[in-house]
Design an enzyme around this catalytic site. Sequence first.
Site, PDB file in Angstrom:
ATOM      1  N   GLU A   1       0.839  -1.211   0.000  1.00 30.23           N
ATOM      2  CA  GLU A   1       0.000   0.000   0.000  1.00 30.23           C
ATOM      3  C   GLU A   1       0.866   1.251   0.000  1.00 30.23           C
ATOM      4  O   GLU A   1       0.790   2.090   0.915  1.00 30.23           O
ATOM      5  CB  GLU A   1      -0.959  -0.021   1.189  1.00 30.23           C
ATOM      6  CG  GLU A   1      -1.958  -1.162   1.099  1.00 30.23           C
ATOM      7  CD  GLU A   1      -3.049  -1.136   2.168  1.00 30.23           C
ATOM      8  OE1 GLU A   1      -2.850  -0.510   3.219  1.00 30.23           O
ATOM      9  OE2 GLU A   1      -4.098  -1.759   1.951  1.00 30.23           O
TER      10      GLU A   1
ATOM     11  N   GLU B   1      -5.398  -8.449  -1.186  1.00 29.79           N
ATOM     12  CA  GLU B   1      -6.051  -8.287   0.121  1.00 29.79           C
ATOM     13  C   GLU B   1      -7.512  -7.963  -0.107  1.00 29.79           C
ATOM     14  O   GLU B   1      -7.841  -7.098  -0.919  1.00 29.79           O
ATOM     15  CB  GLU B   1      -5.451  -7.134   0.932  1.00 29.79           C
ATOM     16  CG  GLU B   1      -4.153  -7.428   1.596  1.00 29.79           C
ATOM     17  CD  GLU B   1      -3.692  -6.298   2.506  1.00 29.79           C
ATOM     18  OE1 GLU B   1      -4.550  -5.640   3.134  1.00 29.79           O
ATOM     19  OE2 GLU B   1      -2.477  -6.072   2.571  1.00 29.79           O
TER      20      GLU B   1
HETATM   21  C1  BG6 Z   1      -4.392  -3.210   4.751  1.00 30.87           C
HETATM   22  C2  BG6 Z   1      -3.031  -3.619   5.260  1.00 30.87           C
HETATM   23  O1  BG6 Z   1      -4.489  -1.842   4.797  1.00 30.87           O
HETATM   24  O2  BG6 Z   1      -5.497  -3.540   5.496  1.00 30.87           O
HETATM   25  C3  BG6 Z   1      -3.022  -4.744   6.248  1.00 30.87           C
HETATM   26  O3  BG6 Z   1      -2.152  -3.893   4.198  1.00 30.87           O
HETATM   27  C4  BG6 Z   1      -4.188  -4.578   7.190  1.00 30.87           C
HETATM   28  O4  BG6 Z   1      -1.790  -4.768   6.889  1.00 30.87           O
HETATM   29  C5  BG6 Z   1      -5.477  -4.630   6.394  1.00 30.87           C
HETATM   30  O5  BG6 Z   1      -4.201  -5.474   8.247  1.00 30.87           O
HETATM   31  C6  BG6 Z   1      -6.750  -4.549   7.215  1.00 30.87           C
HETATM   32  O6  BG6 Z   1      -6.708  -3.465   8.073  1.00 30.87           O
HETATM   33  P1  BG6 Z   1      -6.949  -3.642   9.628  1.00 30.87           P
HETATM   34  O7  BG6 Z   1      -6.691  -2.323  10.219  1.00 30.87           O
HETATM   35  O8  BG6 Z   1      -8.362  -4.069   9.757  1.00 30.87           O
HETATM   36  O9  BG6 Z   1      -5.995  -4.668  10.078  1.00 30.87           O
END
Ligand code: BG6
Length: 469
Positions: free
Chosen positions: A173, A362
């Site tokens: 990101e 993701e």
């Molecule tokens: C993304 C990141 O922004 O979102 C991850 O690359 C992160 O590292 C994921 O865990 C989800 O966000 P969160 O804050 O719910 O863990």
Amino acid sequence: MSKCFPDNFLWGGAIAANQVEGAYLTDGKGLSTADLLPHGIMGERQLRTPGDSNIKDIAIDFYHRYREDIALFAEMGFTCLRISIAWTRIYPQGDEDTANEEGLAFYDRVFDELAKYNIQPVVTLSHYEMPYGLVKNYGGWGNRQTITFFERYARTVFCRYRDKVKYWLTFNEINMSLHAPFTGVGLPNTSDKSAIYQAIHHQLVASARAVKACHALISDAKIGSMLLGGILYPLTCKPDDVIETLQQNREWLFFGDVQARGAYPAYMTRVFSKHGIRLYITDQDRQDLQETVDFISFSYYMSGCVTKDQELNQQARANILNMVPNPHLPHSEWGWQIDPVGLRYLLNVLYDRYQKPLFIVENGLGAKDVLTEDGSIQDEYRIKYLNDHLYQVGEALEDGVCILGYTSWGPIDLVSASKAEMSKRYGFIYVDRDDDGNGTLVRRRKKSFYWYAEIIKSCGKTLKAPHIE
Ligand code: BG6
């Protein structure tokens, strides 16, 4: 109608070193920026004092339990697993001349374990962490020398794992640095835009140099960029809202434009002059940037809206990106708006723009799971979220978008990035640990575990068409 995913589509999950490994000072590892953020990536840096603790110090203890976890991923039929390498395991302070053998050996063991099950590693070089030594002694990415240290690290791992890893990503990101400067580029969160963009420039050059090194050192590898796919819609069809949306989308697409097209896009000249930003860019930098990525990977959790209306802008800001909420969409317990169709839209936008393969690395639902008395976790809501998003991936494939694969975020519960909580769970696998660090760390299969295994086995054919309200 059932969806048709290509036979070679990569199915799996994504985790990050600092959110799963723990063992934060084991086997020579140095302190990373992530180790100094006990309250999550948006927080202020806190210096460590003897005896204090951070939930990530142990996290879910993947460092010692990776065999068990990988066996569970294999049981679901994963064909790939996205992990990150902790830079501080390899170069503990960041500026050493030689790499830490114990750190290198750990990832050898992980890759060998994956190979046992024919699971392809997809490896991020830097996922929301860098050696704290580089921040303290050099000023993080604000210092051009950090490019050299990163390139050394990248070359070390490319050489070491050239036969084991064929998919690489540079910075997780990369566009998040604008919102979380300490996490992204090792600068104080109060830094001004000029300093942040200069640090980002150094990071973009470092990324391009890593791409070049990867191409030279592993001829059959593919290396991609990794963007936070925060797609924005205009809140209304007022032309002013539409133009504002174009500009705000460019704030993050800018990173992809540089990484995929090899130069700063023309629209940034106006943005920089509006903010009085003057970057120092050398001829060599411009040449380095011309080495472009092979594919674009991105995370997708939600969409958001944009308006020029000041009053609406002041009101409820739903998430870490300060997006204006969309009145037509539901949201998660953490206020993240749920928009499966937005994933199809984003895939089309990115493919139209770059004409390079895409990889969804993701996507997932953070939710509070309930462990029932019989020890099961009935996470129907997660199944629905993932089904509906994957269905839209199928739609995008039919639209003609080239997609390499899909890794759901957090296939096993892990420490959340934004708040450093355990209770925001994403996994198909439940981990017994709470926000205070209590628990046995025992793993349990949730209902979604069996569901995802079926989806992978049928190569997406068992996905259900979403129910239209
Ligand atoms: C993304 C990141 O922004 O979102 C991850 O690359 C992160 O590292 C994921 O865990 C989800 O966000 P969160 O804050 O719910 O863990």
